[in-house]
Design a protein around this motif. Structure first.
Motif, PDB file in Angstrom:
ATOM      1  N   UNK A   1       0.821  -1.213   0.000  1.00 45.01           N
ATOM      2  CA  UNK A   1       0.000   0.000   0.000  1.00 45.01           C
ATOM      3  C   UNK A   1       0.856   1.264   0.000  1.00 45.01           C
ATOM      4  N   UNK A   2       0.278   2.297  -0.537  1.00 48.16           N
ATOM      5  CA  UNK A   2       0.896   3.613  -0.490  1.00 48.16           C
ATOM      6  C   UNK A   2       0.249   4.377   0.656  1.00 48.16           C
ATOM      7  N   UNK A   3       0.884   5.445   1.102  1.00 49.23           N
ATOM      8  CA  UNK A   3       0.362   6.209   2.226  1.00 49.23           C
ATOM      9  C   UNK A   3       0.134   7.655   1.804  1.00 49.23           C
ATOM     10  N   UNK A   4      -1.068   8.141   2.059  1.00 51.07           N
ATOM     11  CA  UNK A   4      -1.429   9.521   1.794  1.00 51.07           C
ATOM     12  C   UNK A   4      -1.560  10.226   3.135  1.00 51.07           C
ATOM     13  N   UNK A   5      -0.737  11.238   3.368  1.00 52.46           N
ATOM     14  CA  UNK A   5      -0.789  11.995   4.619  1.00 52.46           C
ATOM     15  C   UNK A   5      -1.866  13.072   4.511  1.00 52.46           C
ATOM     16  N   UNK A   6      -2.688  13.191   5.549  1.00 55.49           N
ATOM     17  CA  UNK A   6      -3.746  14.197   5.590  1.00 55.49           C
ATOM     18  C   UNK A   6      -3.742  14.886   6.944  1.00 55.49           C
ATOM     19  N   UNK A   7      -4.268  16.098   6.984  1.00 57.73           N
ATOM     20  CA  UNK A   7      -4.365  16.838   8.242  1.00 57.73           C
ATOM     21  C   UNK A   7      -5.488  16.308   9.129  1.00 57.73           C
ATOM     22  N   UNK A   8      -6.612  15.933   8.506  1.00 58.19           N
ATOM     23  CA  UNK A   8      -7.789  15.483   9.239  1.00 58.19           C
ATOM     24  C   UNK A   8      -8.376  14.286   8.488  1.00 58.19           C
ATOM     25  N   UNK A   9      -8.144  13.098   8.991  1.00 57.97           N
ATOM     26  CA  UNK A   9      -8.552  11.880   8.291  1.00 57.97           C
ATOM     27  C   UNK A   9     -10.062  11.793   8.119  1.00 57.97           C
ATOM     28  N   UNK A  10     -10.805  12.131   9.144  1.00 63.29           N
ATOM     29  CA  UNK A  10     -12.269  12.022   9.046  1.00 63.29           C
ATOM     30  C   UNK A  10     -12.837  13.015   8.030  1.00 63.29           C
ATOM     31  N   UNK A  11     -12.307  14.221   7.996  1.00 62.07           N
ATOM     32  CA  UNK A  11     -12.764  15.218   7.017  1.00 62.07           C
ATOM     33  C   UNK A  11     -12.381  14.786   5.599  1.00 62.07           C
TER      34      UNK A  11
ATOM     35  N   UNK B   1      -2.523   6.484  18.435  1.00 58.87           N
ATOM     36  CA  UNK B   1      -2.523   7.937  18.569  1.00 58.87           C
ATOM     37  C   UNK B   1      -2.787   8.696  17.282  1.00 58.87           C
ATOM     38  N   UNK B   2      -3.158   8.004  16.221  1.00 56.57           N
ATOM     39  CA  UNK B   2      -3.475   8.643  14.941  1.00 56.57           C
ATOM     40  C   UNK B   2      -4.727   8.021  14.355  1.00 56.57           C
ATOM     41  N   UNK B   3      -5.315   8.711  13.401  1.00 57.45           N
ATOM     42  CA  UNK B   3      -6.498   8.197  12.722  1.00 57.45           C
ATOM     43  C   UNK B   3      -6.088   7.795  11.311  1.00 57.45           C
TER      44      UNK B   3
ATOM     45  N   UNK C   1      -3.798  -0.483  -3.218  1.00 53.65           N
ATOM     46  CA  UNK C   1      -4.216  -0.130  -1.872  1.00 53.65           C
ATOM     47  C   UNK C   1      -3.537   1.133  -1.364  1.00 53.65           C
ATOM     48  N   UNK C   2      -4.301   1.925  -0.650  1.00 49.95           N
ATOM     49  CA  UNK C   2      -3.820   3.166  -0.029  1.00 49.95           C
ATOM     50  C   UNK C   2      -4.211   3.172   1.438  1.00 49.95           C
ATOM     51  N   UNK C   3      -3.338   3.699   2.267  1.00 47.42           N
ATOM     52  CA  UNK C   3      -3.661   4.047   3.645  1.00 47.42           C
ATOM     53  C   UNK C   3      -3.656   5.565   3.688  1.00 47.42           C
ATOM     54  N   UNK C   4      -4.635   6.125   4.329  1.00 46.34           N
ATOM     55  CA  UNK C   4      -4.702   7.571   4.530  1.00 46.34           C
ATOM     56  C   UNK C   4      -4.505   7.781   6.026  1.00 46.34           C
ATOM     57  N   UNK C   5      -3.431   8.478   6.383  1.00 43.85           N
ATOM     58  CA  UNK C   5      -3.072   8.623   7.792  1.00 43.85           C
ATOM     59  C   UNK C   5      -3.027  10.092   8.176  1.00 43.85           C
ATOM     60  N   UNK C   6      -3.701  10.390   9.279  1.00 44.37           N
ATOM     61  CA  UNK C   6      -3.702  11.754   9.817  1.00 44.37           C
ATOM     62  C   UNK C   6      -2.329  12.017  10.429  1.00 44.37           C
ATOM     63  N   UNK C   7      -1.693  13.070   9.969  1.00 46.83           N
ATOM     64  CA  UNK C   7      -0.368  13.407  10.486  1.00 46.83           C
ATOM     65  C   UNK C   7      -0.507  14.379  11.641  1.00 46.83           C
TER      66      UNK C   7
END
Length: 143
Positions: free
Chosen positions: A83-93, A114-116, A127-133
């Motif tokens: 999977x690749x990882x996409x960093x986001x400020x707010x995972x739920x948004x 400790x992260x979403x 596949x992608x994981x989107x992780x709140x940084x």
């Protein structure tokens, strides 16, 4: 001397479909779209990472023979590629916005370690994981 990684590639089953997904749903921008016969060099960039390109490549000639291309396409469709990882400020948004755009998630946002994070696949099965940084701490300046 090397200067760093410029492009990382993904195998996709249909480059036009992948381009529409990455630009229209994820907000990437087109960087390069060049054809040489049946071969197409197609890359996109995240607007906040202009020095890095994500290649959207179709397995096949001239790089792969037909059997290798078929195997790669099957592996991608099964989610067998890392999977690749996409960093986001707010995972739920980001999840809400991307869901409205038609991104199909394989995992809703979950808080752990400790992260979403959330999971999704592109139309080819990558596949992608989107992780709140975590927000970067602001440095204190002396008065």
């Amino acid at each position: 001397m090397t200067r760093g990684v410029n492009t990382a590639g993904l195998y996709v089953r249909d480059q036009d479909e992948a381009l529409a997904f990455y630009v229209g749903k994820l907000g990437f921008i087109l960087h390069t779209d060049v054809r040489n016969g049946d071969y197409r060099w197609l890359t996109v960039q995240h607007p906040e990472q202009p020095a890095f390109q994500l290649g959207l490549f179709k397995p096949g000639p001239p790089v792969h023979d037909a059997a290798t291309a078929q195997t790669l396409n099957e592996m991608v469709a099964k989610g067998a590629m890392p999977p690749l990882v996409l960093a986001v400020d707010d995972c739920r948004a980001a999840y809400a916005r991307m869901s409205e755009c038609g991104v199909e998630f394989t995992q809703e946002p979950v808080e752990r370690y400790g992260r979403v994070d959330a999971g999704f696949r592109d139309p080819s099965g990558n596949g992608w994981k989107m992780i709140e940084t975590a927000a970067k701490p602001q440095s204190r300046s002396s008065k």
